[in-house]
Design a protein around this motif. Structure first.
Motif, mmCIF file in Angstrom:
data_model
loop_
_atom_site.group_PDB
_atom_site.id
_atom_site.type_symbol
_atom_site.label_atom_id
_atom_site.label_comp_id
_atom_site.label_asym_id
_atom_site.label_seq_id
_atom_site.Cartn_x
_atom_site.Cartn_y
_atom_site.Cartn_z
ATOM 1 N N LEU A 54 -0.751 -0.909 9.311
ATOM 2 C CA LEU A 54 -0.276 -2.042 10.101
ATOM 3 C C LEU A 54 0.979 -2.656 9.470
ATOM 4 N N ALA A 55 0.933 -2.873 8.145
ATOM 5 C CA ALA A 55 2.094 -3.446 7.458
ATOM 6 C C ALA A 55 3.075 -2.346 7.059
ATOM 7 N N SER A 56 2.578 -1.108 6.893
ATOM 8 C CA SER A 56 3.416 0.027 6.462
ATOM 9 C C SER A 56 4.238 -0.318 5.215
ATOM 10 N N ARG A 57 3.631 -1.059 4.305
ATOM 11 C CA ARG A 57 4.276 -1.382 3.028
ATOM 12 C C ARG A 57 3.414 -0.829 1.909
ATOM 13 N N PRO A 58 4.010 -0.516 0.734
ATOM 14 C CA PRO A 58 3.192 -0.001 -0.368
ATOM 15 C C PRO A 58 2.025 -0.948 -0.651
ATOM 16 N N ALA A 59 0.838 -0.377 -0.870
ATOM 17 C CA ALA A 59 -0.354 -1.209 -1.078
ATOM 18 C C ALA A 59 -1.359 -0.472 -1.951
ATOM 19 N N LEU A 60 -2.176 -1.256 -2.636
ATOM 20 C CA LEU A 60 -3.342 -0.688 -3.308
ATOM 21 C C LEU A 60 -4.501 -0.878 -2.337
ATOM 22 N N MET A 61 -5.083 0.250 -1.938
ATOM 23 C CA MET A 61 -6.103 0.233 -0.885
ATOM 24 C C MET A 61 -7.472 0.474 -1.505
ATOM 25 N N GLN A 62 -8.434 -0.404 -1.165
ATOM 26 C CA GLN A 62 -9.807 -0.219 -1.664
ATOM 27 C C GLN A 62 -10.799 -0.447 -0.518
ATOM 28 N N GLY A 63 -12.083 -0.555 -0.863
ATOM 29 C CA GLY A 63 -13.114 -0.594 0.172
ATOM 30 C C GLY A 63 -13.074 0.751 0.886
ATOM 31 N N ILE A 64 -13.280 0.760 2.206
ATOM 32 C CA ILE A 64 -13.091 2.033 2.923
ATOM 33 C C ILE A 64 -11.659 2.129 3.446
ATOM 34 N N GLY A 65 -10.857 1.096 3.104
ATOM 35 C CA GLY A 65 -9.470 1.056 3.561
ATOM 36 C C GLY A 65 -9.069 -0.349 3.985
ATOM 37 N N GLU A 66 -10.067 -1.248 4.009
ATOM 38 C CA GLU A 66 -9.806 -2.595 4.548
ATOM 39 C C GLU A 66 -9.424 -3.605 3.469
ATOM 40 N N VAL A 67 -9.619 -3.261 2.192
ATOM 41 C CA VAL A 67 -9.274 -4.184 1.108
ATOM 42 C C VAL A 67 -7.885 -3.807 0.603
ATOM 43 N N LEU A 68 -6.915 -4.662 0.900
ATOM 44 C CA LEU A 68 -5.518 -4.316 0.593
ATOM 45 C C LEU A 68 -4.911 -5.330 -0.350
ATOM 46 N N ALA A 69 -4.238 -4.848 -1.381
ATOM 47 C CA ALA A 69 -3.537 -5.726 -2.319
ATOM 48 C C ALA A 69 -2.131 -5.158 -2.489
ATOM 49 N N PRO A 70 -1.164 -6.012 -2.870
ATOM 50 C CA PRO A 70 0.192 -5.483 -3.071
ATOM 51 C C PRO A 70 0.197 -4.392 -4.137
ATOM 52 N N ALA A 71 1.040 -3.403 -3.961
ATOM 53 C CA ALA A 71 1.171 -2.312 -4.947
ATOM 54 C C ALA A 71 1.896 -2.839 -6.177
ATOM 55 N N PRO A 72 1.719 -2.174 -7.351
ATOM 56 C CA PRO A 72 2.571 -2.487 -8.497
ATOM 57 C C PRO A 72 4.040 -2.321 -8.094
ATOM 58 N N ALA A 73 4.947 -2.945 -8.857
ATOM 59 C CA ALA A 73 6.384 -2.808 -8.549
ATOM 60 C C ALA A 73 6.781 -1.337 -8.656
ATOM 61 N N LEU A 74 7.435 -0.846 -7.615
ATOM 62 C CA LEU A 74 7.785 0.581 -7.577
ATOM 63 C C LEU A 74 9.288 0.769 -7.746
ATOM 64 N N PRO A 75 9.689 1.818 -8.474
ATOM 65 C CA PRO A 75 11.117 2.134 -8.557
ATOM 66 C C PRO A 75 11.538 2.866 -7.283
ATOM 67 N N GLY A 76 12.836 3.099 -7.081
ATOM 68 C CA GLY A 76 13.266 3.989 -6.009
ATOM 69 C C GLY A 76 12.847 5.411 -6.380
ATOM 70 N N PHE A 77 12.471 6.207 -5.426
ATOM 71 C CA PHE A 77 12.157 7.623 -5.685
ATOM 72 C C PHE A 77 12.256 8.407 -4.393
ATOM 73 N N GLY A 78 12.309 9.737 -4.525
ATOM 74 C CA GLY A 78 12.355 10.603 -3.355
ATOM 75 C C GLY A 78 11.015 11.278 -3.158
ATOM 76 N N LEU A 79 10.771 11.728 -1.934
ATOM 77 C CA LEU A 79 9.510 12.407 -1.614
ATOM 78 C C LEU A 79 9.805 13.677 -0.834
ATOM 79 N N VAL A 80 9.109 14.746 -1.175
ATOM 80 C CA VAL A 80 9.074 15.925 -0.309
ATOM 81 C C VAL A 80 7.652 16.034 0.225
ATOM 82 N N LEU A 81 7.527 16.258 1.522
ATOM 83 C CA LEU A 81 6.216 16.469 2.143
ATOM 84 C C LEU A 81 6.172 17.895 2.680
#
Ligand SMILES: C[C@@](CO)(OP(=O)(O)O)[C@H](O)COP(=O)(O)OP(=O)(O)OC[C@H]1O[C@@H](n2ccc(N)nc2=O)[C@H](O)[C@@H]1O
Ligand SMILES: Nc1ncnc2c1ncn2[C@@H]1O[C@H](COP(=O)(O)OP(=O)(O)O)[C@@H](O)[C@H]1O
Length: 294
Positions: free
Chosen positions: A153-180
Motif C-alpha cells: 500500500l505504501a510501497s516504501r521500504p519496511a520491516l514486515m512482521q506478523g503475517i505481513g500486517e505489522v509494519l515498521a520503517p526500514a533501517p536507513a538504506l543506501p542507494g543500490f541497484g537491483l537485478v531481478l
C-alpha cells in the motif's frame, strides 16, 4: 510510492504497482490458522505494473501488457476484488469505473505483483471515488486481500512482521541497484510454505542503517530467505538463477524473493544493475535498475 497521474482524458487516473522484494525472509512461527509469522526487510523496485481508472459503466477490467497472458485464466483478478471490497466499505452507490491493468511483472513469482496491483487499485479508487478512507482503514482492507497487500500500500521500504500486517520503517538504506530474474516457472506460495522443513528462525537483529551498498550486502549475507530451500526442491531452476546472478560482474549478493521463483542480486548502483541484467539468458524474465526508496 504512489504516483497519482492525470493521464490524458478527463478523470483518467493511474497508479504504479512496484515489485516487492524480500531482502531477507525469516519464518519465525506459525499461527493456529496455519498462516506463518514472518520477519522480512522489504524494498520496492522500479519494475512495476500499472493500474488505470476511467469513467465507465459498472465495474470492468481490461488486461494488457507483456505478462497479461499469465492472468488470462484468472477467474477473480485481485484488482477487481480490491475494487469490490472498497465499494462495499464505502457503503453507498458509486460511479462506474473502467479499470485497466498493464501487467509487466510475472504472475505468481515472489515479487508480489498481484499484491501490488491490489494495493494500487485501493489507492487509485479511494481517490477516483473521492472516498478519503485514510491509511489505517485502507490497510485493514488491504490485509483482507492478502498478507502482502499492506506493505504494498505504501510501497516504501519496511520491516514486515506478523503475517505481513505489522509494519515498521526500514533501517536507513543506501542507494543500490537491483537485478531481478525469473526462470518463467510460476511457484504457488502455499506449497512452498508447506514444503518448508525444520524449526523457526529468530527475527533478524538489524542495525539503524547501512551507509553503502557493500555494507548492506554484507549485512544481508548474515540473514537468509527460509523459503529458498523448499522453493529449490519444488522448482530446481531457482538454483540456476541464483548461480547466474552471483556470477554477474559487480553482483554483491543474490537471494530468492518471497516464495520464489524470482531472485534478486544487489549492485552498487542502478547503472551496473541495468547493464548486468542484459547478460542473463534472454528467455528469462529479467530487469535491472534502481531500488525505489519511496
Ligand atoms: C511469501 C510472501 C513474502 O512476502 O511473498 P510472495 O511469495 O507471495 O511474493 C508473502 O508473505 C505472501 O503473501 P500473499 O501472497 O499476499 O499471501 P496470501 O495470498 O495472503 O496467502 C497465500 C497462502 O500463503 C500462505 N501464507 C501466506 C502468508 C503468510 N504470512 N503465511 C502463509 O502461510 C498461506 O498458505 C496462504 O493461504
Ligand atoms: N492482478 C494479479 N496479478 C497477479 N496475480 C494475480 C492477480 N490477480 C489474481 N492473481 C492471483 O494471485 C496469485 C499470486 O500472484 P502474485 O502476487 O503475482 O504472486 P506472488 O504472491 O508469488 O508474488 C497468482 O497465482 C494469481 O492466481
Amino acid at each position: 510510492m504512489s504516483s497519482m497521474l492525470v493521464e490524458g482524458g478527463a478523470g483518467v487516473l493511474a497508479e504504479d504497482a512496484p515489485a516487492k522484494i524480500n531482502l531477507h525472509l525469516h519464518v519465525t512461527g506459525r499461527r493456529p490458522d496455519g498462516y506463518h509469522l514472518l520477519d522480512s526487510l522489504v524494498v520496492f523496485a522500479g519494475a512495476a505494473d500499472r493500474v488505470t481508472a476511467a469513467p465507465g459503466e459498472g465495474l470492468t477490467l481490461a488486461l494488457e501488457g507483456p505478462e497479461a497472458g499469465g492472468l488470462a485464466a484468472e477467474p477473480d483478478n485481485l484488482v477487481l476484488r480490491a475494487a469490490r471490497l472498497l465499494a462495499e466499505a464505502a457503503g453507498r452507490d458509486l460511479p462506474g469505473v473502467a479499470l485497466r491493468l498493464e501487467k509487466r511483472l510475472p504472475v505468481a513469482s515472489g515479487i508480489g505483483g498481484g499484491s501490488a496491483d491490489a494495493a494500487a487499485a485501493l489507492r487509485l479508487l479511494d481517490r477516483f471515488w473521492g472516498l478519503g478512507l485514510g491509511e489505517a482503514r485502507l490497510r485493514e482492507l488491504a490485509l483482507r486481500l492478502g498478507a502482502d497487500v499492506p506493505v504494498c500500500l505504501a510501497s516504501r521500504p519496511a520491516l514486515m512482521q506478523g503475517i505481513g500486517e505489522v509494519l515498521a520503517p526500514a533501517p536507513a538504506l543506501p542507494g543500490f541497484g537491483l537485478v531481478l530474474a525469473n526462470p518463467r516457472v510460476a511457484v504457488a506460495t502455499p506449497g512452498v510454505f508447506r514444503a518448508r522443513q525444520g524449526g523457526f528462525s529468530s527475527p533478524a537483529a538489524l542495525p539503524e542503517g547501512w551507509t553503502d551498498a557493500a555494507g548492506l550486502a554484507a549485512g544481508l549475507l548474515a540473514l537468509r530467505n527460509d523459503l529458498e530451500p523448499p522453493a529449490i526442491t519444488l522448482c530446481p531452476p531457482v538454483a540456476e538463477v541464483l548461480a547466474a546472478l552471483r556470477a554477474l560482474p559487480g553482483a554483491l549478493m543474490a537471494r530468492m524473493s518471497g516464495s520464489g521463483a524470482t531472485c534478486f542480486a544487489l549492485f552498487p548502483d542502478a547503472e551496473a544493475a541495468a547493464q548486468a541484467a542484459g547478460m542473463l539468458p534472454a528467455d528469462w524474465w529479467r530487469w535491472g535498475g534502481a531500488a525505489h526508496h519511496g
